[in-house]
Design a protein around this motif. Structure first.
Motif, mmCIF file in Angstrom:
data_model
loop_
_atom_site.group_PDB
_atom_site.id
_atom_site.type_symbol
_atom_site.label_atom_id
_atom_site.label_comp_id
_atom_site.label_asym_id
_atom_site.label_seq_id
_atom_site.Cartn_x
_atom_site.Cartn_y
_atom_site.Cartn_z
ATOM 1 N N ARG A 370 1.113 -1.265 0.241
ATOM 2 C CA ARG A 370 -0.086 -0.104 -0.189
ATOM 3 C C ARG A 370 0.697 1.019 -0.033
ATOM 4 N N GLU A 371 1.703 0.818 0.499
ATOM 5 C CA GLU A 371 3.064 2.656 0.546
ATOM 6 C C GLU A 371 3.165 2.343 -0.479
ATOM 7 N N LYS A 372 3.762 1.736 -1.334
ATOM 8 C CA LYS A 372 4.724 1.920 -2.929
ATOM 9 C C LYS A 372 3.066 2.865 -3.500
ATOM 10 N N TYR A 373 2.097 2.185 -3.246
ATOM 11 C CA TYR A 373 1.039 2.492 -3.896
ATOM 12 C C TYR A 373 0.490 3.840 -3.767
ATOM 13 N N GLU A 374 0.899 4.486 -3.188
ATOM 14 C CA GLU A 374 0.662 5.936 -2.124
ATOM 15 C C GLU A 374 1.292 6.066 -3.136
ATOM 16 N N PHE A 493 -5.501 3.596 -11.036
ATOM 17 C CA PHE A 493 -5.907 3.388 -9.857
ATOM 18 C C PHE A 493 -6.223 2.334 -9.119
ATOM 19 N N LYS A 494 -7.231 1.401 -9.135
ATOM 20 C CA LYS A 494 -8.235 0.871 -9.031
ATOM 21 C C LYS A 494 -9.111 1.831 -8.028
ATOM 22 N N LEU A 495 -9.525 2.612 -8.451
ATOM 23 C CA LEU A 495 -10.677 3.653 -7.165
ATOM 24 C C LEU A 495 -11.927 2.832 -7.525
ATOM 25 N N GLN A 496 -12.242 3.013 -5.980
ATOM 26 C CA GLN A 496 -13.484 2.667 -5.882
ATOM 27 C C GLN A 496 -14.430 0.819 -6.631
ATOM 28 N N GLN A 497 -13.887 0.126 -6.620
ATOM 29 C CA GLN A 497 -13.834 -1.258 -6.372
ATOM 30 C C GLN A 497 -13.102 -1.493 -5.447
ATOM 31 N N HIS A 498 -13.474 -3.495 -5.281
ATOM 32 C CA HIS A 498 -13.792 -4.501 -3.398
ATOM 33 C C HIS A 498 -11.628 -4.355 -4.184
ATOM 34 N N GLN A 499 -11.892 -4.683 -2.227
ATOM 35 C CA GLN A 499 -9.691 -5.018 -2.382
ATOM 36 C C GLN A 499 -9.823 -6.250 -2.416
#
Length: 851
Positions: A370-374, A493-499
Motif C-alpha cells: 500500500r505504501e508504494k502504491y500511495e 489506480f483501481k479506485l471505487q472497487q472491492h479490495q
C-alpha cells in the motif's frame, strides 16, 4: 457415572441425534443442594452444533429430563476458581453467570477439559479459560472414570489434535523401531496389531470374562482398520498433490520467478508475463492453511520466499512507473504556446492508453504494498499537475488574447462600440447620457443579436457572437479533458472497487510489517468506497488546481469587456454544470464548474444592479423634450438579447427574477423623470414611455411580465386621456368657462330652464361667447394646438396621430355636451354653434394632412 452416561445417551440424546461427550454432577453453588447433571453434547449431522445441557431427574425420580440448554458459542468464559488447589466450584459465563459446585474436583476438571476440546475443535470464537491449569488444557485427562466420561468419544471430537511433547516423543520412538512405518502403512498396522495381541495376552482371561468388553474390543479393532485405510488414502492424495505441485513448479514456477525478477516492463508481452506471474504469486500467498500448518518450517520458508519475490517485483514496478511519470511531467512538446492558431487542449489519450496496460499491476501493488502504491499516486499527481498547469495556462492565454482582440480593434475603430458603449453596463456610459432625441440616442446605442436580425451596429453582434463561441470552446475543451483524466485515474489506480483480502505475511526487510488485511464488513466496505471516491476527488483537485482560477480570470475579463457577457456565460456555464451533474454529481468537473457558476451568477446579478443604478442616475436635459428615456431603450434591447440567449436555457428562472427587478426600476424612474421634467408635460413623458414599454412587452411575450404589461397599458391609456383633456381646454377656453358656470348654477339648485334668467348666463351672453368662436377661429386654434402637441411628442414613438385622433373624439364629445346644455338650459332659443360636427371633422383632417 458410566451407567448414568449410557442412560442419558440412550434416553435423552440418541433420540435427538446427539452424542454425549462430557458430564459432571453438580448443584448450584451457595444454595440448597439439588443435584443435576451438566452435559457437553454434539450433533451427529454436520454442521456440528455443540451445546451444554442441564439434565435432572423428574419429580417422581423415575426418569431424566432436559431442563435447560445453552449453545457453546454463547459461552464467553470458564472460571475454575483456583488453578493450583483442588476446588470443586466453577463458573460458566453465558448471557449471565452460572455458579456450580461439582461432586468432585476430578469430574470438574474432566468436564472443563471436554469444553476446552470442543471449543478448539468447533468454535472460531475462542472461550476464555480463567484459573485453569495449563497442564489440564494441554494433556489428556487422567485414566479412570472421568476419562471414560469426558474423553471416550475423543476420536469423534477431534479430527486433528496437536500432539503433546510426550506423545510426539513416544510416536517418534515407535516409528524409529519400524523404518517402513510411513512407506508401508499396512505392514505398520499389522505390526501394531501383533504387538497389541502380545500386550493383551496377559489380560485375555479378564477380557473373555466379559462378553460386552469383547464386543467393544472387536468394534475398536474394526474402527482401527478403517482408520488405517483412511490414512492410506490421505497419504496417496498427498503424494498426488505433491507430484502436481512439482510438475507445475518445474514447468511454470521458474518462468514466473524470472518474470518477477527480470521481466520486461516496457513491452506488451513482458507486461502480460509480469501480470500472470504477479497473479500467480498472489494466489500462492492467499492459500488457506489448516490450523498448525503455519508453524511448519517448510511453510514458513516458502512464505519468506514469496515475500521476497513480492518485494523485489514491487520495487522494480515502482521504479519503472516513477520514471514514466517523471518523463511525462517534463515533456513540453505539447504546450499551446507553439500553436496558438486553434483554441484546443492537447489530448492525453495516448499516455492513458499506454499506462492502462499496467492497471492490473497497480491493483496488485495496491493489495500487496500500500505504501508504494500511495507513493506512486503522489508522484503521478505531482508531475501531471505541472504538465496540466503549463497546458491550461497556455490555453487560457490564447483564449484571453482571442477574447480581447476584437474588443481592442473595436475600440480603435469605433470608439464606444463593443466595450464601453451604453449597453455594456459600464458606469462611464449611462451616467453621462442625457435624455435626447431618439435619432442621436440610437446612433450611440450598441446593437444586440436577435437571431440574425441586426437592430443597429453589426460590430456588437460580431463581438458578442465571437465571445460566445470562445467561451463555449473553452468549456467544451475542458469538459472531456477532466472527464478523461478522472476516468483514467479510477481505472489505473483501481479506485471505487472491492479490495482483495490478504492473509498475514511474514515480515521481511521491505515488508510493511502492519496488521494483516481482513475481510471488510458491510459498513467498512461502504466506508472504503467512500474514501476511495474522496481520493479520486483529491487527486483531481491537485492535478487541475489551476482550472478554477483561470476560469474565474477569463470570466472577469469577459465581464470587463462587456458586462452583458454575463448573460452568455450564465447560460453556457449552467448548461455545462447540468451536463456534468448528469454524468457524475460528485465529480471534480461538476464541483468545479458549480463553483465557477456561483461567480458567473454573481456577475450577472452585478450587471442587473448596475443597470438599475444607472437608471437612478440618469439626468434629463432642461432645453430639449424628453421623448423615450435611455434606460427604457436599454431595457428593450436587454430583453431582446436575453430572450435570444436564454431560449430553452436551464437558468430561465434567474432571468425572470432579473426582469421583475429591472421593469419595476424602469416604472419607478419613468415616473421620477416625468415629475422632474420642465420642458415636456408629465403626461407626455408617462404616455410615450409606457406606450413603448407596453409595445416591447407585447412583442417579446415575456410571460413573467404579463402583469407589468397590463400595468404599462393602463398607465399609457390614463395619461393619454389626461393629456388630451388638459390640452383641449385651450382652443374654446371662454366657451368652456361659460358652460362650467352654467353647470355650477345647476349644481347649486337653479333649475335648468331658469338658467337663462341669470344675468351672467342669459341668452345674450351665450350668443356673445359663441360669436367669439366662428369656424375660422376654431380651425386656427386647432392648428395651434396641433403644433403644440407636435412639439411635445417625440418622433420615434409616432403617437402624434393617435393623440390627434383622441383629441378629435374628445372635442366632438365636448361639442355634443355643449349642444345638450344649450338644448336643456336655453330651450326654444334657436341658439347654435357657429360650426357643425362635420366642420370639425374637416378641420382635424385638413390640419393633420397639412402637417
Amino acid at each position: 457415572m458410566t451407567a448414568i452416561k449410557h442412560a442419558l445417551q440412550r434416553d435423552i440424546f440418541t433420540p435427538n441425534d446427539e452424542r454425549l461427550l462430557g458430564i459432571v454432577n453438580v448443584c448450584k453453588a451457595g444454595k440448597k443442594k439439588k443435584n443435576c447433571f451438566l452435559c457437553a453434547t454434539a450433533t451427529i449431522e454436520r454442521p456440528v452444533q455443540v451445546k451444554v445441557v442441564k439434565v435432572k431427574k423428574s419429580d417422581k425420580g423415575d426418569f431424566y429430563k432436559r431442563q435447560q440448554t445453552w449453545e457453546l458459542r454463547d459461552l464467553t468464559e470458564v472460571d475454575a476458581k483456583d488453578a493450583s488447589k483442588e476446588n470443586p466450584e466453577f463458573d460458566l459465563h453465558f448471557e449471565k453467570v452460572y455458579r456450580w459446585l461439582a461432586s468432585s474436583t476430578a469430574e470438574k476438571n474432566s468436564f472443563i477439559s471436554c469444553i476446552w476440546k470442543l471449543n478448539q475443535r468447533y468454535l472460531r470464537k475462542k472461550v476464555e479459560f480463567v484459573n485453569v491449569s495449563a497442564q489440564l488444557l494441554e494433556e489428556s485427562v487422567p485414566s479412570g472414570e472421568s476419562q471414560s466420561v469426558a474423553g471416550g468419544d475423543e476420536d469423534a471430537l477431534d479430527e486433528y489434535q496437536e500432539l503433546s511433547t510426550r506423545e510426539e516423543q513416544d510416536i517418534e520412538g515407535m516409528m524409529e523401531m519400524c523404518e517402513y512405518a510411513i512407506s508401508n502403512a499396512e505392514a505398520f498396522a499389522e505390526k501394531l496389531f501383533k504387538e497389541l495381541q502380545v500386550l493383551d495376552g496377559a489380560n485375555i482371561q479378564s477380557i473373555m470374562a466379559s462378553e460386552k468388553q469383547v464386543n467393544i474390543l472387536m468394534q475398536l479393532l474394526d474402527e482401527a482398520l478403517g482408520e488405517v485405510d483412511t490414512i492410506e488414502g490421505k497419504l496417496s492424495s498427498y503424494e498426488e498433490m505433491l507430484q502436481s505441485i512439482f510438475f507445475t513448479f518445474d514447468g511454470c514456477g521458474l518462468s514466473f520467478i524470472m518474470a518477477l525478477q527480470e521481466g520486461d516492463l516496457t513491452s506488451p508481452k513482458g507486461i502480460e508475463a509480469c501480470i500472470n506471474a504477479s497473479e500467480a504469486l498472489l494466489q500462492c500467498m492467499n492459500v488457506a492453511l489448516r490450523p498448525g500448518h503455519d508453524k511448519l518450517m517448510a511453510v514458513t520458508q516458502q512464505q519468506l520466499l514469496f515475500a521476497e519475490l513480492r518485494d523485489t517485483f514491487a520495487r522494480r514496478l515502482t521504479n519503472h512507473l516513477n520514471n514514466v511519470f517523471v518523463h511525462q511531467g517534463h515533456d513540453q512538446s505539447s504546450t499551446l504556446s507553439q500553436h496558438t492558431a486553434e483554441l484546443t487542449l492537447p489530448k492525453h489519450s495516448p499516455l492513458h492508453r499506454d499506462l492502462l496496460r499496467y492497471a492490473k499491476l497497480m491493483e496488485w501493488l495496491k493489495n500487496t504494498h500500500r505504501e508504494k502504491y500511495e507513493g506512486l499516486s503522489r508522484t503521478y499527481v505531482d508531475y501531471m499537475s505541472r504538465l496540466y498547469e503549463r497546458e491550461i495556462k497556455d490555453f487560457f492565454e490564447v483564449a484571453k488574447i482571442k477574447m480581447a482582440g476584437t474588443s481592442k480593434e473595436a475600440k480603435g475603430k469605433f470608439g464606444l462600440h463593443g466595450s464601453s458603449g451604453k449597453l455594456t453596463g459600464s458606469t462611464s456610459s449611462l451616467n453621462k447620457l442625457t435624455v435626447q432625441g431618439s435619432n442621436s440616442r440610437r446612433s450611440q446605442s450598441s446593437s444586440l443579436l436577435d437571431m440574425g436580425n441586426m437592430s443597429a451596429s453589426d460590430l456588437d453582434v460580431a463581438d458578442r457572437t465571437k465571445f460566445d463561441k470562445i467561451f463555449e470552446q473553452v468549456l467544451s475543451e475542458l469538459e472531456p479533458l477532466c472527464l478523461a483524466e478522472q476516468d483514467f485515474i479510477s481505472k489505473f489506480f483501481k479506485l471505487q472497487q472491492h479490495q482483495t483480502v490478504m492473509p498475514p505475511l511474514p515480515e521481511t526487510e521491505e515488508s510493511d510489517g502492519g496488521t494483516p488485511s481482513r475481510v471488510l464488513p458491510q459498513a467498512e466496505h461502504r466506508h472504503s468506497l467512500s474514501s476511495e471516491k474522496d481520493m479520486v476527488r483529491s487527486m483531481m483537485n491537485k492535478i487541475f488546481q489551476s482550472i478554477e482560477t483561470e476560469l474565474n480570470s477569463l470570466i472577469a475579463l469577459g465581464d470587463k469587456i462587456d458586462s452583458f457577457h454575463s448573460l452568455y456565460m450564465l447560460v453556457k456555464m449552467s448548461h455545462h454544470v447540468w451536463t456534468a451533474e448528469n454524468v457524475d454529481p460528485a465529480s471534480y468537473l461538476s464541483t468545479t464548474l458549480g463553483n465557477v457558476l456561483v461567480t458567473v451568477k454573481r456577475n450577472f446579478d452585478k450587471c442587473i444592479s448596475g443597470q438599475i443604478r444607472q437608471m437612478e442616475e440618469v439626468k434629463i436635459s432642461k432645453k430639449s423634450k424628453v421623448g423615450i428615456l435611455s434606460f427604457v431603450t436599454v431595457f428593450e434591447e436587454f430583453a431582446e438579447l436575453a430572450e435570444t440567449i436564454f431560449r430553452n436555457a436551464e437558468r430561465r428562472g434567474d432571468l425572470d427574477k432579473a426582469y421583475v427587478k429591472l421593469i419595476r426600476a424602469v416604472f419607478m424612474n419613468v415616473e421620477k423623470v416625468a415629475s422632474e421634467s420642465q420642458k415636456t408635460p408629465r403626461d407626455v413623458v408617462m404616455m410615450e414611455n409606457f406606450h413603448h414599454i407596453f409595445s416591447t412587452l407585447s412583442r417579446l411575450k415575456i410571460s413573467c411580465l404579463d402583469a407589468e404589461r397590463r400595468e404599462a397599458k393602463h398607465k399609457y391609456t390614463d395619461h393619454l386621456q389626461s393629456y388630451v383633456i388638459n390640452s383641449l381646454g385651450q382652443p374654446l377656453e371662454k366657451l368652456n368657462h361659460f358652460f362650467e358656470g352654467v353647470e355650477a348654477r345647476v349644481a347649486q339648485g337653479v333649475r335648468e330652464e331658469e338658467v337663462s334668467y341669470q344675468l351672467a348666463f342669459n341668452k345674450q351672453e351665450l350668443r356673445k361667447v359663441i360669436k367669439e368662436y366662428p369656424g375660422k377661429e376654431v380651425k386656427k386654434g386647432l392648428d395651434n394646438l396641433y403644433k403644440k402637441v407636435d412639439k411635445h411628442l417625440c418622433e420615434e414613438e409616432s403617437l402624434l396621430q393617435v393623440v390627434w385622433h383622441s383629441m378629435q373624439d374628445e372635442f366632438i364629445r365636448q361639442y355634443k355636451h355643449f349642444e345638450d346644455l344649450i338644448g336643456r338650459c336655453y330651450p326654444g332659443s334657436g341658439i347654435t354653434m357657429e360650426f357643425t360636427i362635420q366642420d370639425m371633422l374637416e378641420y382635424f383632417s385638413s390640419i393633420a394632412q397639412s402637417h
